[in-house]
Design a protein around this motif. Structure first.
Motif, PDB file in Angstrom:
ATOM      1  N   GLY A 190     -14.558  64.204  14.513  1.00 43.41           N
ATOM      2  CA  GLY A 190     -15.055  63.798  13.203  1.00 43.41           C
ATOM      3  C   GLY A 190     -14.409  64.491  12.021  1.00 43.41           C
ATOM      4  O   GLY A 190     -14.991  64.539  10.931  1.00 43.41           O
ATOM      5  N   ARG A 191     -13.196  65.016  12.189  1.00 48.27           N
ATOM      6  CA  ARG A 191     -12.548  65.744  11.094  1.00 48.27           C
ATOM      7  C   ARG A 191     -11.596  64.877  10.276  1.00 48.27           C
ATOM      8  O   ARG A 191     -11.081  65.311   9.257  1.00 48.27           O
ATOM      9  CB  ARG A 191     -11.770  66.946  11.657  1.00 48.27           C
ATOM     10  N   GLN A 192     -11.323  63.658  10.748  1.00 48.41           N
ATOM     11  CA  GLN A 192     -10.368  62.752  10.085  1.00 48.41           C
ATOM     12  C   GLN A 192      -8.991  63.411   9.931  1.00 48.41           C
ATOM     13  O   GLN A 192      -8.283  63.187   8.950  1.00 48.41           O
ATOM     14  CB  GLN A 192     -10.914  62.311   8.722  1.00 48.41           C
ATOM     15  N   GLY A 193      -8.622  64.219  10.920  1.00 48.85           N
ATOM     16  CA  GLY A 193      -7.319  64.866  10.877  1.00 48.85           C
ATOM     17  C   GLY A 193      -6.178  63.875  11.028  1.00 48.85           C
ATOM     18  O   GLY A 193      -5.101  64.057  10.443  1.00 48.85           O
ATOM     19  N   ILE A 194      -6.386  62.822  11.807  1.00 52.12           N
ATOM     20  CA  ILE A 194      -5.337  61.817  12.015  1.00 52.12           C
ATOM     21  C   ILE A 194      -5.029  61.091  10.712  1.00 52.12           C
ATOM     22  O   ILE A 194      -3.862  60.876  10.362  1.00 52.12           O
ATOM     23  CB  ILE A 194      -5.768  60.821  13.115  1.00 52.12           C
ATOM     24  N   ALA A 195      -6.065  60.714   9.993  1.00 51.82           N
ATOM     25  CA  ALA A 195      -5.864  60.017   8.720  1.00 51.82           C
ATOM     26  C   ALA A 195      -5.077  60.889   7.746  1.00 51.82           C
ATOM     27  O   ALA A 195      -4.196  60.401   7.020  1.00 51.82           O
ATOM     28  CB  ALA A 195      -7.216  59.628   8.121  1.00 51.82           C
ATOM     29  N   GLN A 196      -5.381  62.169   7.719  1.00 50.78           N
ATOM     30  CA  GLN A 196      -4.653  63.077   6.821  1.00 50.78           C
ATOM     31  C   GLN A 196      -3.194  63.183   7.213  1.00 50.78           C
ATOM     32  O   GLN A 196      -2.310  63.186   6.357  1.00 50.78           O
ATOM     33  CB  GLN A 196      -5.310  64.457   6.848  1.00 50.78           C
ATOM     34  N   LEU A 197      -2.910  63.278   8.510  1.00 50.58           N
ATOM     35  CA  LEU A 197      -1.525  63.393   8.963  1.00 50.58           C
ATOM     36  C   LEU A 197      -0.699  62.177   8.576  1.00 50.58           C
ATOM     37  O   LEU A 197       0.447  62.306   8.138  1.00 50.58           O
ATOM     38  CB  LEU A 197      -1.479  63.566  10.481  1.00 50.58           C
ATOM     39  N   PHE A 198      -1.276  60.990   8.756  1.00 46.00           N
ATOM     40  CA  PHE A 198      -0.545  59.756   8.483  1.00 46.00           C
ATOM     41  C   PHE A 198      -0.740  59.266   7.051  1.00 46.00           C
ATOM     42  O   PHE A 198      -0.302  58.172   6.709  1.00 46.00           O
ATOM     43  CB  PHE A 198      -0.953  58.670   9.484  1.00 46.00           C
ATOM     44  N   GLU A 199      -1.397  60.085   6.244  1.00 45.86           N
ATOM     45  CA  GLU A 199      -1.569  59.815   4.816  1.00 45.86           C
ATOM     46  C   GLU A 199      -2.178  58.429   4.588  1.00 45.86           C
ATOM     47  O   GLU A 199      -1.691  57.617   3.811  1.00 45.86           O
ATOM     48  CB  GLU A 199      -0.223  59.933   4.093  1.00 45.86           C
ATOM     49  N   THR A 200      -3.281  58.194   5.302  1.00 47.64           N
ATOM     50  CA  THR A 200      -3.981  56.924   5.182  1.00 47.64           C
ATOM     51  C   THR A 200      -5.456  57.164   4.889  1.00 47.64           C
ATOM     52  O   THR A 200      -5.916  58.306   4.855  1.00 47.64           O
ATOM     53  CB  THR A 200      -3.823  56.106   6.486  1.00 47.64           C
ATOM     54  N   GLU A 201      -6.203  56.093   4.676  1.00 46.75           N
ATOM     55  CA  GLU A 201      -7.631  56.209   4.392  1.00 46.75           C
ATOM     56  C   GLU A 201      -8.372  56.701   5.636  1.00 46.75           C
ATOM     57  O   GLU A 201      -7.882  56.553   6.757  1.00 46.75           O
ATOM     58  CB  GLU A 201      -8.188  54.854   3.955  1.00 46.75           C
ATOM     59  N   PRO A 202      -9.560  57.301   5.456  1.00 48.16           N
ATOM     60  CA  PRO A 202     -10.354  57.731   6.610  1.00 48.16           C
ATOM     61  C   PRO A 202     -10.526  56.606   7.623  1.00 48.16           C
ATOM     62  O   PRO A 202     -10.749  55.453   7.254  1.00 48.16           O
ATOM     63  CB  PRO A 202     -11.694  58.142   5.987  1.00 48.16           C
ATOM     64  N   LEU A 203     -10.416  56.950   8.892  1.00 47.97           N
ATOM     65  CA  LEU A 203     -10.485  55.943   9.942  1.00 47.97           C
ATOM     66  C   LEU A 203     -11.920  55.468  10.143  1.00 47.97           C
ATOM     67  O   LEU A 203     -12.836  56.276  10.232  1.00 47.97           O
ATOM     68  CB  LEU A 203      -9.955  56.515  11.250  1.00 47.97           C
ATOM     69  N   PRO A 204     -12.133  54.164  10.234  1.00 46.61           N
ATOM     70  CA  PRO A 204     -13.464  53.646  10.558  1.00 46.61           C
ATOM     71  C   PRO A 204     -13.664  53.667  12.073  1.00 46.61           C
ATOM     72  O   PRO A 204     -12.771  54.080  12.823  1.00 46.61           O
ATOM     73  CB  PRO A 204     -13.399  52.208  10.037  1.00 46.61           C
ATOM     74  N   TYR A 205     -14.816  53.209  12.513  1.00 44.56           N
ATOM     75  CA  TYR A 205     -15.074  53.118  13.947  1.00 44.56           C
ATOM     76  C   TYR A 205     -14.496  51.795  14.466  1.00 44.56           C
ATOM     77  O   TYR A 205     -15.208  50.868  14.866  1.00 44.56           O
ATOM     78  CB  TYR A 205     -16.574  53.205  14.225  1.00 44.56           C
ATOM     79  N   GLU A 206     -13.208  51.691  14.400  1.00 42.49           N
ATOM     80  CA  GLU A 206     -12.495  50.542  14.952  1.00 42.49           C
ATOM     81  C   GLU A 206     -11.031  50.934  15.120  1.00 42.49           C
ATOM     82  O   GLU A 206     -10.539  51.836  14.440  1.00 42.49           O
ATOM     83  CB  GLU A 206     -12.607  49.328  14.033  1.00 42.49           C
TER      84      GLU A 206
END
Length: 326
Positions: free
Chosen positions: A34-50
């Motif tokens: 639940g840290r949204q680390g992936i979104a930060q790495l790829f410089e995108t919006e927070p990931l939804p549950y999909e």
């Protein structure tokens, strides 16, 4: 992918997903903390549950990402096994799902691993796997064995029924040759010790400790072995500096002011080289493949991430991600 906090396991997991997608493959990168680390790495919006496409790798490969939420995963579970779609949503409104995942921490791990395993087993209309690989940015090394092994405990508690069958199915996959657990570490004492402990715990639980990835490796300076012998030769080095034009040749003190801090830095580097040699030996003694990733001097950004992916891809061209030759 697991590792002590601060070792860069999320970065390495993302790089591995990119590497595995090369050549037109499709990978899924899963986040469970639940840290949204992936979104930060790829410089995108927070990931939804999909599952959402977040990157294209070399050779038109695709990387999808999913941030698994335990509450949403429980709703999926209730619908899948008990057909409680609307009733499950009502339970959520009443706060029952949040209550359940809070009082039973193990339930969260069951839901998180179960959702990831469902993605692994999912097939398309031609019965081909939807994803060629699923990479999980898993919890830290200190609790990885308990996280991956929690379904075994659940299967033991629930002797029959869909809960038992689901838990057994997850454990079969996690303990199968299709699963690889890679441990990320640094060449520092605490991360290496936690890695060694994590390998022992995984093996004791019958889970596949597969390889060690040493991250953020600093380049080794030329002449590191000679730096120790230079200590105590301040005057000699100062005269050499002066002859080279670094200071006043007739006033050695000017050059000495340059020599002292350089010798101190050299001493510290030589000590670090010696420490890292011992830590490398300790990791090698675990009997797993050990691979090294260089320090990103410009920090972690997309170009650096793709660079790490190329390094991983080249390192694994002759040895598969499970440590076997491919």
């Amino acid at each position: 992918m697991t590792g002590k906090g601060g070792t860069g396991k999320t970065t390495v997991a993302a790089a591995l997903a990119l590497a595995l997608a090369q050549g037109g493959r499709r990978t899924l990168l899963v986040e469970v903390e639940g840290r949204q680390g992936i979104a930060q790495l790829f410089e995108t919006e927070p990931l939804p549950y999909e599952e959402r496409k977040i990157a294209v790798s070399h050779g038109s490969g695709e990387v999808y990402a999913l941030a698994i939420d335990a509450e949403r995963a429980l709703l999926d579970y209730l619908q899948m096994f008990y057909k409680l779609g609307s009733a499950g949503r009502a339970l959520k409104r009443l706060g029952a799902i949040d209550f359940a995942t809070t009082i039973a921490p193990g339930l969260r791990d069951v839901l998180l691993t179960g959702k990831a395993c469902e993605a692994v087993r999912r097939t398309d209309k031609q019965q081909r796997p939807v994803y060629d690989a699923v990479v999980m940015d898993a919890p830290p090394t200190g609790r990885i064995a308990r996280f991956l092994g929690v379904n075994e405990e659940v299967a033991g508690l629930a002797k029959v029924g869909p809960v038992h069958n689901q838990a057994q199915g997850v454990m079969r996959l996690l303990k199968s040759p299709d699963t690889a657990v890679h441990l990320v570490t640094l060449l520092e004492e605490m991360p290496v010790q936690e890695t060694v402990d994590g390998i022992a715990e995984l093996r004791a639980a019958g889970l596949p400790a597969t390889s060690v990835l040493v991250n953020m490796v600093r380049p080794r300076l030329a002449g590191a072995e000679q730096m120790r012998t230079a200590q105590g030769r301040t005057e000699e080095l100062a005269r050499a500096f002066a002859r080279a034009g670094l200071g006043d040749e007739h006033r050695a003190g000017a050059a000495e002011s340059l020599v002292a801090p350089l010798l101190e830095q050299g001493r510290e580097h030589a000590e670090r080289v010696e420490l890292e040699r011992g830590l490398r030996a300790e990791l090698s003694a675990q009997g797993l493949p050990v691979r090294e990733l260089g320090l990103l001097s410009q920090g972690v950004e997309l170009a650096g991430l793709y660079g790490l992916a190329r390094t991983l891809h080249s390192q694994w061209r002759t040895t598969g991600t499970d440590g076997r030759h491919s």
